[in-house]
Design a protein around this motif. Structure first.
Motif, PDB file in Angstrom:
ATOM      1  N   SER A  13       4.993 -22.770 -47.225  1.00 42.86           N
ATOM      2  CA  SER A  13       5.230 -23.050 -48.511  1.00 42.86           C
ATOM      3  C   SER A  13       5.035 -24.320 -48.777  1.00 42.86           C
ATOM      4  CB  SER A  13       6.683 -22.302 -48.968  1.00 42.86           C
ATOM      5  OG  SER A  13       6.565 -21.177 -48.628  1.00 42.86           O
ATOM      6  N   SER A 166      11.600 -15.683 -50.679  1.00 41.02           N
ATOM      7  CA  SER A 166      10.778 -14.834 -51.291  1.00 41.02           C
ATOM      8  C   SER A 166      10.554 -15.408 -52.685  1.00 41.02           C
ATOM      9  CB  SER A 166      11.459 -13.566 -51.465  1.00 41.02           C
ATOM     10  OG  SER A 166      11.650 -12.637 -49.985  1.00 41.02           O
ATOM     11  N   ALA A 167      11.482 -15.960 -53.250  1.00 41.42           N
ATOM     12  CA  ALA A 167      11.150 -16.641 -54.810  1.00 41.42           C
ATOM     13  C   ALA A 167      10.194 -17.647 -54.560  1.00 41.42           C
ATOM     14  CB  ALA A 167      12.458 -17.077 -55.104  1.00 41.42           C
ATOM     15  N   LYS A 168      10.275 -18.535 -53.540  1.00 42.22           N
ATOM     16  CA  LYS A 168       9.296 -19.534 -53.431  1.00 42.22           C
ATOM     17  C   LYS A 168       7.902 -19.124 -53.006  1.00 42.22           C
ATOM     18  CE  LYS A 168      11.973 -22.987 -53.496  1.00 42.22           C
ATOM     19  NZ  LYS A 168      11.959 -24.000 -54.883  1.00 42.22           N
ATOM     20  N   GLU A 169       7.785 -17.968 -52.250  1.00 41.62           N
ATOM     21  CA  GLU A 169       6.580 -17.529 -51.920  1.00 41.62           C
ATOM     22  C   GLU A 169       5.797 -16.727 -53.151  1.00 41.62           C
ATOM     23  OE1 GLU A 169       4.601 -14.150 -48.762  1.00 41.62           O
ATOM     24  OE2 GLU A 169       6.627 -14.168 -49.137  1.00 41.62           O
ATOM     25  N   ASN A 170       6.757 -16.218 -54.265  1.00 37.80           N
ATOM     26  CA  ASN A 170       6.165 -15.798 -55.572  1.00 37.80           C
ATOM     27  C   ASN A 170       5.663 -16.851 -56.346  1.00 37.80           C
ATOM     28  OD1 ASN A 170       6.772 -12.993 -54.577  1.00 37.80           O
ATOM     29  ND2 ASN A 170       8.881 -12.925 -55.592  1.00 37.80           N
ATOM     30  N   GLU A 171       6.569 -17.897 -56.269  1.00 36.57           N
ATOM     31  CA  GLU A 171       6.094 -19.272 -57.239  1.00 36.57           C
ATOM     32  C   GLU A 171       4.861 -19.677 -56.548  1.00 36.57           C
ATOM     33  OE1 GLU A 171       8.016 -23.835 -58.029  1.00 36.57           O
ATOM     34  OE2 GLU A 171       9.047 -22.076 -57.012  1.00 36.57           O
ATOM     35  N   GLY A 173       2.289 -18.007 -55.363  1.00 37.15           N
ATOM     36  CA  GLY A 173       1.277 -17.174 -55.546  1.00 37.15           C
ATOM     37  C   GLY A 173       1.016 -17.414 -57.054  1.00 37.15           C
ATOM     38  N   GLN A 174       1.971 -17.527 -57.943  1.00 34.35           N
ATOM     39  CA  GLN A 174       1.621 -17.944 -59.194  1.00 34.35           C
ATOM     40  C   GLN A 174       1.039 -18.971 -59.534  1.00 34.35           C
ATOM     41  OE1 GLN A 174       5.494 -17.815 -61.663  1.00 34.35           O
ATOM     42  NE2 GLN A 174       5.865 -15.444 -60.989  1.00 34.35           N
TER      43      GLN A 174
END
Length: 229
Positions: A13, A166-171, A173-174
């Protein structure tokens, strides 16, 4: 929770975010808004951990290892382990917890605390086994209870690490999508290619200097005398 997997995910990340260091400063994380739910959850976890730490310190301080039914070498090793755990609980652990309070959703700080709890659990587990084999019943029961509390704290921070990762991974992706959209909105740049051959420069022809003819009778020269008959 696989700590190696979480660490690798954080490294990945950080690279995607533009080379962010694993040791990202708490000040940078503190600047990011943190939800009330996240802070409340962390405060509850830290409170439970501090209670477990205080209980473990009290029980370790009252151990009578010199009375245990074992050899001197085992007693000495157990005493060293006990002092090591006490130093960690009194010095290292509060410092790491303070760092995490300053950056509640910092993955490096959360992982640092988890790794410390993991090390504490291993040494405490060895102490519990020694107390069960050589110490008194009350010593074993109190240490075993402390071990369970540390294990519970370790599991809780492992789960929090999973959620943060998981939150960092979604961030990430955005951010990728936003970057792609921003690139698509930029109009293409036209490149004009001039393929006409340049006109060669004219060569300058130098004229040769023409020598001036010498006069037949230069001024100041005497005429030749006439020939005699």
């Amino acid at each position: 929770m696989n700590a190696t997997k979480t660490a690798a995910l954080f490294c990945w990340s950080a690279i995607l975010l533009g080379g962010t260091s694993l040791a990202q400063s708490p000040a940078n994380n503190a600047a990011t808004p943190v939800s009330y739910t996240s802070i409340s959850e962390l405060n509850q976890m830290i409170g439970n951990l501090q209670q477990a730490s205080q209980s473990a310190q009290d029980d370790l301080s009252h151990l009578r290892i010199d009375k245990w039914k074992t050899d001197s070498g085992t007693k000495r090793q157990t005493e060293n382990d006990t002092q090591s755990v006490l130093r960690n609980l009194q010095n290292a652990l509060p410092s790491i917890v303070g760092e995490l309070k300053n950056a509640p959703e910092s993955l490096p700080s959360t992982f640092k605390l988890y790794r410390n709890l993991d090390a504490l659990y291993d040494v405490m587990n060895s102490l519990v086994e020694s107390a069960g084999a050589f110490g008194g019943k009350e010593e074993f029961q109190s240490l075993n209870k402390d071990l369970g509390a540390i294990e519970e704290a370790r599991r809780a921070f492992a789960q929090r690490m999973d959620k943060l990762a998981s939150a960092k991974e979604n961030e990430i992706g955005q951010l990728r999508v936003e970057l792609q959209n921003a690139r698509a909105a930029i109009p293409p740049t036209k490149t004009v290619v001039d393929d006409t051959e340049p006109t060669p420069p004219k060569k300058t022809v130098k004229k040769k200097a023409v020598p001036k003819p010498k006069p037949a009778n230069p001024q100041g020269a005497q005429a030749s005398p006439p020939a005699q008959q």
